[in-house]
Write a protein that holds these residues in place. Structure first.
Motif, PDB file in Angstrom:
ATOM      1  N   GLY A 158      -2.335   4.994  -1.023  1.00  0.00           N
ATOM      2  CA  GLY A 158      -3.447   4.088  -1.283  1.00  0.00           C
ATOM      3  C   GLY A 158      -3.293   3.307  -2.567  1.00  0.00           C
ATOM      4  O   GLY A 158      -3.997   2.320  -2.793  1.00  0.00           O
TER       5      GLY A 158
ATOM      6  N   ILE B  12      -6.699  -0.150   7.002  1.00  0.00           N
ATOM      7  CA  ILE B  12      -6.667  -1.197   5.982  1.00  0.00           C
ATOM      8  C   ILE B  12      -7.415  -2.416   6.511  1.00  0.00           C
ATOM      9  O   ILE B  12      -7.068  -2.968   7.558  1.00  0.00           O
ATOM     10  CB  ILE B  12      -5.217  -1.566   5.632  1.00  0.00           C
ATOM     11  CG1 ILE B  12      -4.463  -0.305   5.141  1.00  0.00           C
ATOM     12  CG2 ILE B  12      -5.169  -2.659   4.576  1.00  0.00           C
ATOM     13  CD1 ILE B  12      -2.983  -0.526   4.920  1.00  0.00           C
TER      14      ILE B  12
ATOM     15  N   CYS C   5       0.890  -1.160   0.000  1.00  0.00           N
ATOM     16  CA  CYS C   5       0.000   0.000   0.000  1.00  0.00           C
ATOM     17  C   CYS C   5       0.927   1.209   0.000  1.00  0.00           C
ATOM     18  O   CYS C   5       1.533   1.544   1.021  1.00  0.00           O
ATOM     19  CB  CYS C   5      -0.908  -0.005   1.228  1.00  0.00           C
ATOM     20  SG  CYS C   5      -1.892   1.508   1.405  1.00  0.00           S
TER      21      CYS C   5
ATOM     22  N   VAL D 124      -8.550  -0.230   1.417  1.00  0.00           N
ATOM     23  CA  VAL D 124      -7.731   0.836   1.997  1.00  0.00           C
ATOM     24  C   VAL D 124      -8.504   2.146   2.092  1.00  0.00           C
ATOM     25  O   VAL D 124      -9.116   2.592   1.111  1.00  0.00           O
ATOM     26  CB  VAL D 124      -6.453   1.057   1.155  1.00  0.00           C
ATOM     27  CG1 VAL D 124      -5.651   2.234   1.699  1.00  0.00           C
ATOM     28  CG2 VAL D 124      -5.607  -0.204   1.126  1.00  0.00           C
TER      29      VAL D 124
ATOM     30  N   PHE E  86      -1.729   0.550  -4.970  1.00  0.00           N
ATOM     31  CA  PHE E  86      -1.097  -0.745  -4.714  1.00  0.00           C
ATOM     32  C   PHE E  86       0.090  -0.950  -5.654  1.00  0.00           C
ATOM     33  O   PHE E  86      -0.011  -0.681  -6.859  1.00  0.00           O
ATOM     34  CB  PHE E  86      -2.079  -1.899  -4.927  1.00  0.00           C
ATOM     35  CG  PHE E  86      -3.146  -2.018  -3.875  1.00  0.00           C
ATOM     36  CD1 PHE E  86      -2.834  -1.990  -2.529  1.00  0.00           C
ATOM     37  CD2 PHE E  86      -4.476  -2.175  -4.239  1.00  0.00           C
ATOM     38  CE1 PHE E  86      -3.818  -2.101  -1.557  1.00  0.00           C
ATOM     39  CE2 PHE E  86      -5.470  -2.287  -3.280  1.00  0.00           C
ATOM     40  CZ  PHE E  86      -5.143  -2.253  -1.939  1.00  0.00           C
TER      41      PHE E  86
ATOM     42  N   ASN F 157      -5.298   4.227  -7.470  1.00  0.00           N
ATOM     43  CA  ASN F 157      -6.339   4.640  -6.535  1.00  0.00           C
ATOM     44  C   ASN F 157      -7.675   4.828  -7.237  1.00  0.00           C
ATOM     45  O   ASN F 157      -7.734   5.181  -8.408  1.00  0.00           O
ATOM     46  CB  ASN F 157      -5.973   5.972  -5.877  1.00  0.00           C
ATOM     47  CG  ASN F 157      -4.597   5.990  -5.257  1.00  0.00           C
ATOM     48  OD1 ASN F 157      -3.616   5.643  -5.906  1.00  0.00           O
ATOM     49  ND2 ASN F 157      -4.526   6.409  -4.023  1.00  0.00           N
TER      50      ASN F 157
END
Length: 212
Positions: A119, A165, A111, A174, A121, A148
């Motif tokens: 936020g 999370i 994250c 998230v 990944f 995001n």
């Protein structure tokens, strides 16, 4: 689908987590619950990861990460962080479902906390998410990303941010400062949790986990 997963996750958490005890992954005094990785083992870990004024302090150089001694599966993770120098170009990350403790990047889901992108990944070390869509014929990037859902919800550099999370059956949801940012579905459902050293100084506090 993401909204359905999110709603189901929050419903399950609200009905089950209240009976569970919140665990302090960082006790505010030392890093006894953590192990450490430093790129090429170039310096002692305590030169990168330390406790200052009751907060975790990570120098950002060399690259690497600290990770929990235990593995976790279904939980809510709460993490607060800030860039102590007010650097708007700072970078770090929270690692989830670490399956292989590689150096300097593990096999796991990051994250990302990079300023302006918190936020997002990043799929590290060959890890994968169902939401990552690779175009036909496209070579897989070294650091694939799942972007995001919403615009950045971070506070100005130097102020404290919080990530909440939710992890259930490999599904990672998230929130950054109370704003929904991302959902990722992972085949791996258990692993270590990590905090990254990636170029800039960063502080963490109130790192807690509630199992569900």
């Amino acid at each position: 689908l993401s909204l359905a997963v999110l709603a189901a996750s929050l419903f399950c958490f609200s009905n089950g987590a209240n009976a569970q005890k919140t665990e302090k992954l960082f006790n505010g005094k030392d890093l006894s619950n953590w192990n450490f990785v430093v790129d090429k083992n170039s310096v002692p870990a305590d030169q990168v990861y330390s406790v200052r004024d009751g907060k975790i302090f990570i120098t950002g150089q060399p690259f690497g990460y600290m990770y929990t001694k235990e593995k976790y599966s279904d939980y809510k993770l709460h993490v607060e962080w800030r860039w102590p120098n007010g650097d708007s170009n700072a970078n770090s990350g929270i690692f989830l479902h670490i399956a292989d403790l590689k150096n300097p990047f593990p096999n796991g889901i990051e994250c990302n906390l990079q300023a302006g992108r918190a936020g997002l990944f990043v799929l590290l070390g060959g890890s994968d998410l169902v939401e990552y869509q690779q175009r036909p014929g496209e070579e897989r990037p070294f650091f694939p990303v799942v972007k995001n859902v919403n615009p950045s919800s971070e506070k100005p550099a130097g102020e404290w941010n919080e990530a909440n999370i939710f992890v259930k059956d490999g599904v990672i949801t998230v929130y950054i400062n109370g704003v929904y940012q991302n959902t990722g579905t992972n085949k791996v459902k258990e692993g270590h949790i990590g905090l990254q050293s990636e170029g800039k100084e960063v502080e963490f506090r109130n790192v807690t986990l509630t199992k569900w």
